[in-house]
Write a protein that holds these residues in place. Structure first.
Motif, mmCIF file in Angstrom:
data_model
loop_
_atom_site.group_PDB
_atom_site.id
_atom_site.type_symbol
_atom_site.label_atom_id
_atom_site.label_comp_id
_atom_site.label_asym_id
_atom_site.label_seq_id
_atom_site.Cartn_x
_atom_site.Cartn_y
_atom_site.Cartn_z
ATOM 1 N N ILE A 32 -16.811 17.584 14.497
ATOM 2 C CA ILE A 32 -15.815 16.790 15.391
ATOM 3 C C ILE A 32 -15.685 15.342 14.900
ATOM 4 O O ILE A 32 -16.530 14.871 14.282
ATOM 5 N N THR A 33 -14.521 14.837 14.864
ATOM 6 C CA THR A 33 -14.224 13.493 14.618
ATOM 7 C C THR A 33 -13.372 12.950 15.894
ATOM 8 O O THR A 33 -12.428 13.375 16.303
ATOM 9 N N VAL A 34 -14.091 11.922 16.332
ATOM 10 C CA VAL A 34 -13.559 11.166 17.770
ATOM 11 C C VAL A 34 -12.608 10.184 17.047
ATOM 12 O O VAL A 34 -12.738 9.263 16.108
ATOM 13 N N CYS A 35 -11.640 10.106 17.621
ATOM 14 C CA CYS A 35 -10.450 9.099 17.179
ATOM 15 C C CYS A 35 -9.599 8.324 18.254
ATOM 16 O O CYS A 35 -9.958 8.598 19.474
ATOM 17 N N CYS A 36 -8.746 7.450 18.204
ATOM 18 C CA CYS A 36 -7.987 6.852 18.989
ATOM 19 C C CYS A 36 -6.724 7.485 19.544
ATOM 20 O O CYS A 36 -5.767 7.591 18.912
ATOM 21 N N GLY A 37 -7.018 8.383 20.186
ATOM 22 C CA GLY A 37 -5.953 9.487 20.921
ATOM 23 C C GLY A 37 -5.737 10.468 20.026
ATOM 24 O O GLY A 37 -6.138 10.616 18.826
ATOM 25 N N ALA A 38 -4.818 11.509 20.510
ATOM 26 C CA ALA A 38 -4.150 12.759 19.607
ATOM 27 C C ALA A 38 -3.341 11.915 18.803
ATOM 28 O O ALA A 38 -3.417 12.605 17.598
ATOM 29 N N THR A 39 -2.746 10.949 18.944
ATOM 30 C CA THR A 39 -1.857 10.341 18.122
ATOM 31 C C THR A 39 -2.657 9.942 16.748
ATOM 32 O O THR A 39 -2.059 10.455 15.636
ATOM 33 N N GLU A 40 -3.641 9.271 16.546
ATOM 34 C CA GLU A 40 -4.508 9.030 15.561
ATOM 35 C C GLU A 40 -5.031 10.294 14.870
ATOM 36 O O GLU A 40 -5.171 10.552 13.675
ATOM 37 N N GLY A 41 -5.566 11.282 15.819
ATOM 38 C CA GLY A 41 -6.137 12.505 15.347
ATOM 39 C C GLY A 41 -5.048 13.413 14.536
ATOM 40 O O GLY A 41 -5.426 13.956 13.595
ATOM 41 N N MET A 42 -3.854 13.366 14.911
ATOM 42 C CA MET A 42 -2.649 14.177 14.266
ATOM 43 C C MET A 42 -2.643 13.636 12.917
ATOM 44 O O MET A 42 -2.562 14.044 11.883
ATOM 45 N N ILE A 43 -2.251 12.215 12.980
ATOM 46 C CA ILE A 43 -1.837 11.535 11.487
ATOM 47 C C ILE A 43 -3.173 11.564 10.537
ATOM 48 O O ILE A 43 -2.956 11.870 9.274
ATOM 49 N N SER A 84 -12.942 15.197 5.059
ATOM 50 C CA SER A 84 -11.814 14.596 4.875
ATOM 51 C C SER A 84 -11.196 13.640 5.935
ATOM 52 O O SER A 84 -10.695 12.535 5.708
ATOM 53 N N ILE A 85 -11.157 14.360 7.197
ATOM 54 C CA ILE A 85 -10.462 13.791 8.380
ATOM 55 C C ILE A 85 -11.352 12.312 8.668
ATOM 56 O O ILE A 85 -10.787 11.529 8.848
ATOM 57 N N ARG A 86 -12.652 12.566 8.379
ATOM 58 C CA ARG A 86 -13.500 11.475 8.995
ATOM 59 C C ARG A 86 -13.261 10.224 8.030
ATOM 60 O O ARG A 86 -13.314 9.143 8.496
ATOM 61 N N LYS A 87 -13.137 10.509 6.726
ATOM 62 C CA LYS A 87 -12.677 9.472 5.728
ATOM 63 C C LYS A 87 -11.369 8.624 6.032
ATOM 64 O O LYS A 87 -11.280 7.483 6.295
ATOM 65 N N VAL A 88 -10.403 9.602 6.348
ATOM 66 C CA VAL A 88 -9.169 8.824 6.773
ATOM 67 C C VAL A 88 -9.164 8.235 8.046
ATOM 68 O O VAL A 88 -8.742 6.803 8.147
#
Ligand SMILES: Cc1ncc(COP(=O)(O)O)c(C=O)c1O
Length: 371
Positions: free
Chosen positions: A72-83, A235-239
Motif C-alpha cells: 500500500i502507498t498512501v498518496c495525495c488523491g487518486a491523481t497522484e496515485g495514478m501519475i 518503485s511507486i513509493r520512491k516516485v
C-alpha cells in the motif's frame, strides 16, 4: 468550466465535486486529529493506522488480502496515485491502452511518462467496447491498460465478463492493469463493482488506484492510495516520496474513521445518488437532449445532436452564458479533435436545490432546441 461558472454565476454541473457538506463524523475526526497534534509528516508511504484500515476494508469488502507493510502507498488523491504509478512502471516508448472517452488526466499522464497511448472506443448507448478492437490495441510493447470502473465520464460499470476478457489479454501480453476505482461504491440498478485485481492470475499484474475523494465526499482532502504487488510498490513509493513526500497526516487519521464506516454508509451513498441521477436525466430529457443514464459514478453524458449547436464547445458556451448552467464539452474526453463533439457531460453530485435550479434553467433550452 468551473472558472466560467464562477465568473457568470452559473450553476456548476461541470466539475465533479459535491456542493453539500462532508459527513459530520469525518469533519469531527479531522479536527480531533489536528487537536491531538497529528500535524507532522507521517511515514512517506502512509500512516500505519490508515494503511491497516485500508487493508481491513479490502478484506471485508472483496475478500482481498493486502499487506499494509509492502503493498500500500498512501498518496495525495487518486491523481497522484495514478501519475506516481505510471512514472514507476512506464518507460519512454512503452504503449498504454486507454478506453475513450476517458477521464481527462490519463492522456497527459501518459505523455509525462513518454508513453504512446492507444485508444479503444466505448460505444453509446451502453458504452460497450469491441473485443476485437481491444485485442488489436495490444502489442508486444503494451506495458499497461488503464481501466476506470465505474467510469467517468460514461457511468459504465465494467461487467465480470468484460473484466475477464481484459484480464486474459493482460496475461497473454504480459501487461499491467492499472485501475482507477474512485467510484467503487457509487453504482446503480444492481451493477456490481469488481476490482480486476481480485480475478484469478491478476493479483501480480494489477495496480489499483483509489481515494477518499468521492466515496466520502471530501475531494479537497487529497488523500488516496495505491495497492500493488511488493516489487511495484517499492518503485511507486520512491516516485511518490519525491513527488509529494506524503498525504496530509491528520486527514489520514480521519481516514481511519472513514474506512471503518459500516455498509449502511455505502448503501445510503448510492441511494442518494440514484435519485439525483433520475432527477437530472429527467431534466435533460425535458430540455430536449438525449441523456444516457449511467450505471455508476455521478456524471451523465447527453447527446446534443438535436440542438442547433452542432459543436459541444459552442453548446456549453451558450449554456453557461445564456442558460446559466456549466457542463463539460464531450470532446475533452477524446484524443482527436472532432470526436465526442455531439456529447456534453453533466455532473449530479449536487444538492437537490442545485439540481432543481438547473432544471428550471435547462427548461429555457427546450425553446432553444430543435427536435
Ligand atoms: C476517474 C477519476 N479519477 C480520479 C479523479 C481525481 O481523484 P482525486 O480527487 O482522488 O485526485 C477523478 C475526479 O473527478 C475522477 O473522476
Amino acid at each position: 468550466m468551473t472558472r466560467l461558472a464562477l465568473d457568470s454565476g452559473a450553476t456548476n454541473l461541470a466539475q465533479g465535486f459535491p456542493d453539500f457538506p462532508a459527513p459530520e463524523v469525518l469533519k469531527r475526526a479531522a479536527s480531533d486529529a489536528i487537536a491531538a497534534d497529528i500535524n507532522q509528516y507521517s511515514i512517506t508511504w502512509g500512516a500505519k493506522p490508515f494503511r491497516d484500515a485500508i487493508a481491513a476494508k479490502y478484506r471485508a469488502t472483496y475478500g482481498m488480502d493486502i499487506d499494509p507493510e509492502r503493498e500500500i502507498t498512501v498518496c495525495c488523491g487518486a491523481t497522484e496515485g495514478m501519475i506516481a504509478s505510471l512514472l514507476a512502471v512506464m518507460d519512454p516508448g512503452d504503449e498504454i491502452v486507454l478506453f475513450e472517452p476517458f477521464y481527462e488526466n490519463y492522456n497527459p499522464d501518459a505523455q509525462l511518462c513518454g508513453a504512446t497511448a492507444r485508444y479503444v472506443t466505448l460505444h453509446a448507448p451502453d458504452w460497450r467496447f469491441d473485443p476485437d478492437e481491444l485485442r488489436r490495441a495490444f502489442t508486444a510493447r503494451t506495458k499497461a491498460i488503464i481501466l476506470n470502473t465505474p467510469n467517468n465520464p460514461t457511468g459504465k460499470v465494467f461487467t465480470r465478463a468484460e473484466l475477464e476478457y481484459i484480464a486474459e489479454l493482460c496475461r497473454e501480453f504480459d501487461t499491467l492493469a492499472i485501475t482507477d476505482e474512485i467510484y467503487e461504491h457509487i453504482t446503480y440498478d444492481g451493477a456490481v463493482h469488481i476490482p480486476i485485481m481480485s480475478l484469478p492470475g491478476m493479483r501480480e499484474r494489477s495496480v489499483l488506484v483509489n481515494s477518499m475523494s468521492k466515496t466520502y465526499s471530501v475531494t479537497g482532502w487529497r488523500v488516496g492510495w495505491v495497492l500493488a504487488p511488493p516489487d511495484l510498490t517499492d518503485s511507486i513509493r520512491k516516485v511518490h516520496d519525491f513527488l509529494t513526500v506524503g498525504a496530509a497526516a491528520p486527514l489520514q487519521q480521519a481516514g481511519v474513521v472513514a474506512l471503518r464506516l459500516g455498509s449502511d454508509y455505502y448503501s445510503q451513498l448510492a441511494a442518494g445518488y440514484v435519485t439525483r441521477r433520475d432527477h437530472i436525466v429527467e431534466s435533460l430529457q425535458r430540455a430536449g437532449l438525449r441523456p444516457f443514464s449511467p450505471r455508476g459514478a455521478y456524471y451523465v453524458i447527453a447527446d446534443i445532436s438535436a440542438s442547433h449547436f452542432s459543436k459541444d464547445v459552442d453548446f456549453v458556451r451558450n449554456l453557461v452564458r445564456n442558460i446559466g448552467v456549466a457542463a463539460v464539452p464531450g470532446s475533452s474526453f477524446y484524443s482527436q479533435s472532432g470526436k465526442g463533439s455531439q456529447y456534453v457531460r453533466f455532473c449530479f453530485c449536487k444538492k437537490y436545490e442545485t439540481l432543481d435550479r438547473a432544471r428550471q434553467q435547462l427548461e429555457k433550452l427546450s425553446s432553444d432546441t430543435r427536435m
